[in-house]
Design a protein around this motif. Sequence first.
Motif, PDB file in Angstrom:
ATOM      1  N   GLY A  50       0.812  -1.206   0.000  1.00 19.79           N
ATOM      2  CA  GLY A  50       0.000   0.000   0.000  1.00 19.79           C
ATOM      3  C   GLY A  50       0.846   1.256   0.000  1.00 19.79           C
ATOM      4  N   PRO A  51       0.204   2.413   0.208  1.00 16.56           N
ATOM      5  CA  PRO A  51       0.945   3.668   0.257  1.00 16.56           C
ATOM      6  C   PRO A  51       1.868   3.696   1.465  1.00 16.56           C
ATOM      7  CG  PRO A  51      -1.338   4.006   0.928  1.00 16.56           C
ATOM      8  CD  PRO A  51      -1.252   2.621   0.396  1.00 16.56           C
ATOM      9  N   PRO A  52       3.015   4.370   1.366  1.00 16.05           N
ATOM     10  CA  PRO A  52       3.949   4.421   2.491  1.00 16.05           C
ATOM     11  C   PRO A  52       3.391   5.278   3.620  1.00 16.05           C
ATOM     12  CG  PRO A  52       4.660   5.913   0.756  1.00 16.05           C
ATOM     13  CD  PRO A  52       3.495   5.141   0.204  1.00 16.05           C
ATOM     14  N   PRO A  53       3.939   5.150   4.809  1.00 15.04           N
ATOM     15  CA  PRO A  53       3.506   6.020   5.905  1.00 15.04           C
ATOM     16  C   PRO A  53       3.917   7.469   5.644  1.00 15.04           C
ATOM     17  CG  PRO A  53       5.428   4.747   6.557  1.00 15.04           C
ATOM     18  CD  PRO A  53       4.989   4.210   5.229  1.00 15.04           C
ATOM     19  N   ARG A  54       3.360   8.364   6.415  1.00  7.88           N
ATOM     20  CA  ARG A  54       3.678   9.782   6.293  1.00  7.88           C
ATOM     21  C   ARG A  54       5.177   9.985   6.501  1.00  7.88           C
ATOM     22  NH1 ARG A  54       0.105  14.295   9.421  1.00  7.88           N
ATOM     23  NH2 ARG A  54       1.124  16.179   8.631  1.00  7.88           N
ATOM     24  N   ALA A  55       5.830  10.650   5.565  1.00  8.56           N
ATOM     25  CA  ALA A  55       7.286  10.768   5.578  1.00  8.56           C
ATOM     26  C   ALA A  55       7.755  11.733   6.660  1.00  8.56           C
ATOM     27  CB  ALA A  55       7.785  11.232   4.221  1.00  8.56           C
ATOM     28  N   LEU A  56       8.729  11.291   7.440  1.00  8.21           N
ATOM     29  CA  LEU A  56       9.267  12.140   8.493  1.00  8.21           C
ATOM     30  C   LEU A  56      10.001  13.344   7.894  1.00  8.21           C
ATOM     31  CD1 LEU A  56       9.484  12.164  11.618  1.00  8.21           C
ATOM     32  CD2 LEU A  56      11.734  11.103  11.355  1.00  8.21           C
ATOM     33  N   GLY A  57      10.703  13.125   6.773  1.00 10.61           N
ATOM     34  CA  GLY A  57      11.463  14.196   6.157  1.00 10.61           C
ATOM     35  C   GLY A  57      10.612  15.291   5.546  1.00 10.61           C
ATOM     36  N   ALA A  58       9.330  15.008   5.336  1.00 14.70           N
ATOM     37  CA  ALA A  58       8.427  16.018   4.792  1.00 14.70           C
ATOM     38  C   ALA A  58       7.691  16.765   5.899  1.00 14.70           C
ATOM     39  CB  ALA A  58       7.415  15.359   3.851  1.00 14.70           C
ATOM     40  N   ASP A  59       8.021  16.460   7.134  1.00 14.29           N
ATOM     41  CA  ASP A  59       7.303  17.013   8.286  1.00 14.29           C
ATOM     42  C   ASP A  59       8.287  17.627   9.280  1.00 14.29           C
ATOM     43  OD1 ASP A  59       4.852  17.533   9.331  1.00 14.29           O
ATOM     44  OD2 ASP A  59       4.433  15.506  10.014  1.00 14.29           O
ATOM     45  N   LEU A  60       9.332  18.261   8.757  1.00 17.48           N
ATOM     46  CA  LEU A  60      10.417  18.744   9.606  1.00 17.48           C
ATOM     47  C   LEU A  60       9.960  19.801  10.609  1.00 17.48           C
ATOM     48  CD1 LEU A  60      13.631  18.986   7.396  1.00 17.48           C
ATOM     49  CD2 LEU A  60      13.383  17.811   9.581  1.00 17.48           C
ATOM     50  N   ALA A  61       9.082  20.705  10.181  1.00 20.75           N
ATOM     51  CA  ALA A  61       8.637  21.759  11.092  1.00 20.75           C
ATOM     52  C   ALA A  61       7.932  21.154  12.309  1.00 20.75           C
ATOM     53  CB  ALA A  61       7.722  22.744  10.362  1.00 20.75           C
ATOM     54  N   TRP A  62       7.042  20.180  12.045  1.00 15.27           N
ATOM     55  CA  TRP A  62       6.351  19.506  13.149  1.00 15.27           C
ATOM     56  C   TRP A  62       7.349  18.756  14.019  1.00 15.27           C
ATOM     57  CZ3 TRP A  62       6.212  14.488  14.766  1.00 15.27           C
ATOM     58  CH2 TRP A  62       5.296  14.183  15.774  1.00 15.27           C
ATOM     59  N   LEU A  63       8.291  18.041  13.378  1.00 16.11           N
ATOM     60  CA  LEU A  63       9.260  17.240  14.120  1.00 16.11           C
ATOM     61  C   LEU A  63      10.083  18.115  15.062  1.00 16.11           C
ATOM     62  CD1 LEU A  63      10.745  14.532  14.613  1.00 16.11           C
ATOM     63  CD2 LEU A  63      12.261  15.156  12.714  1.00 16.11           C
ATOM     64  N   LYS A  64      10.568  19.231  14.549  1.00 20.85           N
ATOM     65  CA  LYS A  64      11.395  20.103  15.381  1.00 20.85           C
ATOM     66  C   LYS A  64      10.604  20.662  16.559  1.00 20.85           C
ATOM     67  CE  LYS A  64      14.546  21.443  11.660  1.00 20.85           C
ATOM     68  NZ  LYS A  64      15.013  22.546  10.778  1.00 20.85           N
ATOM     69  N   GLU A  65       9.387  21.100  16.315  1.00 21.67           N
ATOM     70  CA  GLU A  65       8.564  21.624  17.406  1.00 21.67           C
ATOM     71  C   GLU A  65       8.267  20.535  18.435  1.00 21.67           C
ATOM     72  OE1 GLU A  65       7.149  24.344  19.672  1.00 21.67           O
ATOM     73  OE2 GLU A  65       7.769  24.939  17.645  1.00 21.67           O
ATOM     74  N   HIS A  66       8.025  19.328  17.925  1.00 23.49           N
ATOM     75  CA  HIS A  66       7.741  18.195  18.808  1.00 23.49           C
ATOM     76  C   HIS A  66       8.940  17.894  19.693  1.00 23.49           C
ATOM     77  CE1 HIS A  66       5.549  14.574  19.959  1.00 23.49           C
ATOM     78  NE2 HIS A  66       6.613  13.835  19.675  1.00 23.49           N
ATOM     79  N   LEU A  67      10.135  17.881  19.116  1.00 23.77           N
ATOM     80  CA  LEU A  67      11.337  17.529  19.863  1.00 23.77           C
ATOM     81  C   LEU A  67      11.808  18.659  20.772  1.00 23.77           C
ATOM     82  CD1 LEU A  67      13.394  15.678  17.091  1.00 23.77           C
ATOM     83  CD2 LEU A  67      11.943  14.670  18.859  1.00 23.77           C
ATOM     84  N   ARG A  68      11.554  19.885  20.391  1.00 23.07           N
ATOM     85  CA  ARG A  68      12.013  21.025  21.177  1.00 23.07           C
ATOM     86  C   ARG A  68      11.427  21.001  22.578  1.00 23.07           C
ATOM     87  NH1 ARG A  68      10.593  26.744  21.919  1.00 23.07           N
ATOM     88  NH2 ARG A  68       8.602  26.378  20.879  1.00 23.07           N
ATOM     89  N   GLY A  69      10.162  20.602  22.682  1.00 28.09           N
ATOM     90  CA  GLY A  69       9.527  20.547  23.990  1.00 28.09           C
ATOM     91  C   GLY A  69       9.585  21.885  24.689  1.00 28.09           C
ATOM     92  N   THR A  70      10.117  21.876  25.911  1.00 30.12           N
ATOM     93  CA  THR A  70      10.251  23.112  26.682  1.00 30.12           C
ATOM     94  C   THR A  70      11.722  23.463  26.914  1.00 30.12           C
ATOM     95  OG1 THR A  70      10.124  21.872  28.768  1.00 30.12           O
ATOM     96  CG2 THR A  70       8.046  22.713  27.835  1.00 30.12           C
ATOM     97  N   ASN A  71      12.602  22.983  26.057  1.00 30.34           N
ATOM     98  CA  ASN A  71      14.040  23.234  26.202  1.00 30.34           C
ATOM     99  C   ASN A  71      14.304  24.740  26.135  1.00 30.34           C
ATOM    100  OD1 ASN A  71      16.835  23.488  25.918  1.00 30.34           O
ATOM    101  ND2 ASN A  71      17.012  21.621  24.688  1.00 30.34           N
ATOM    102  N   PRO A  72      14.760  25.356  27.212  1.00 32.18           N
ATOM    103  CA  PRO A  72      14.921  26.813  27.220  1.00 32.18           C
ATOM    104  C   PRO A  72      16.068  27.301  26.352  1.00 32.18           C
ATOM    105  CG  PRO A  72      15.788  25.871  29.249  1.00 32.18           C
ATOM    106  CD  PRO A  72      15.115  24.750  28.514  1.00 32.18           C
ATOM    107  N   ARG A  73      16.964  26.398  25.930  1.00 37.41           N
ATOM    108  CA  ARG A  73      18.091  26.795  25.097  1.00 37.41           C
ATOM    109  C   ARG A  73      17.712  26.899  23.616  1.00 37.41           C
ATOM    110  NH1 ARG A  73      23.325  26.458  27.085  1.00 37.41           N
ATOM    111  NH2 ARG A  73      23.439  25.958  29.317  1.00 37.41           N
TER     112      ARG A  73
END
Length: 319
Positions: A50-73
Amino acid sequence: MRIAFVGKGGSGKTTSAAVFSRYLAELGRPVLAIDADINQHLGQALGHDGPPPRALGADLAWLKEHLRGTNPRIAGADSMIKTTPPGPGSRLLDLDPEGELLRRHTAVAGGVRYLVTGEFDEADIGVSCYHSKTGAVELYLNHLVDGPGEYVVVDMTAGADAFASGLFTRFDLTVLVSEPTRRGVGVYQQYAEHARGHGVALRVLGNKVTDPDDVAYLREQVGDALLGWFGQSAWVRAAERGSVAPVGSLEPANLAVLDAVLTALDERQRDWAAYHRGTVEFHLRNAAAWGNRAVGADLAAQVDPDFVPGPGALPTVRA
């Protein structure tokens, strides 16, 4: 434990990564397979039609915001680059399939949960290099705290292309799949030269071996780095035609090679402090080379000198 399969194009690294992933799944081990190759064939090799899963590389803005969390730096997701290390407040990840990232970006094929970086699309042609996609995998692995008995299997880009970033250092074991040819062995020699001094555990897995002369050639060229070799396989040929059987029915000699790979991987022990030092080293290199200029800030300030990831650093809110 994390393992990368590398090698020249056509060496069989994608098939090897897929078979090893399915082998782990059939043993009942938690496993995540990642397709970080520009050709994006791992899902098909796992048996996904079937179709591939949603590509992580096409979702960089979401990924970065997700990983940033509450990191004050980290002032904002737009100040994160592919090497940005985690710190206090960052969202550290596990392999729980119910976590938001894995629910959003994975599918299951052949009993294996897998994630893709994504292919080039029309907007990328003539504009972006593929490392903008694999940077998503580097960020993901920098924030992943995988535990004992858990496995991440990555199908990497062909040749020495992985050295365009620090991604090649993110693994407990790197297996270079090589045919018994000068070109195949040449990629190993190039990879070994580039990896020297970076703590990369590099072994060679022979493929398409037909006779004792092939084995002798590989032993002569790579010595003790030779982990094992795959001979001709009717099982693999049938799988490539879409007839996927349990890995347990693989030819005994070829199945024994998978056992040897798993043994070599399980013998590795990760030093989280050393691993994180490598993360920081490549972040500082990238910051000085291009990141500071691109972002307009000193990205060295993103590094918390006292932070070390690992199971003890997992927050109460996980993803």
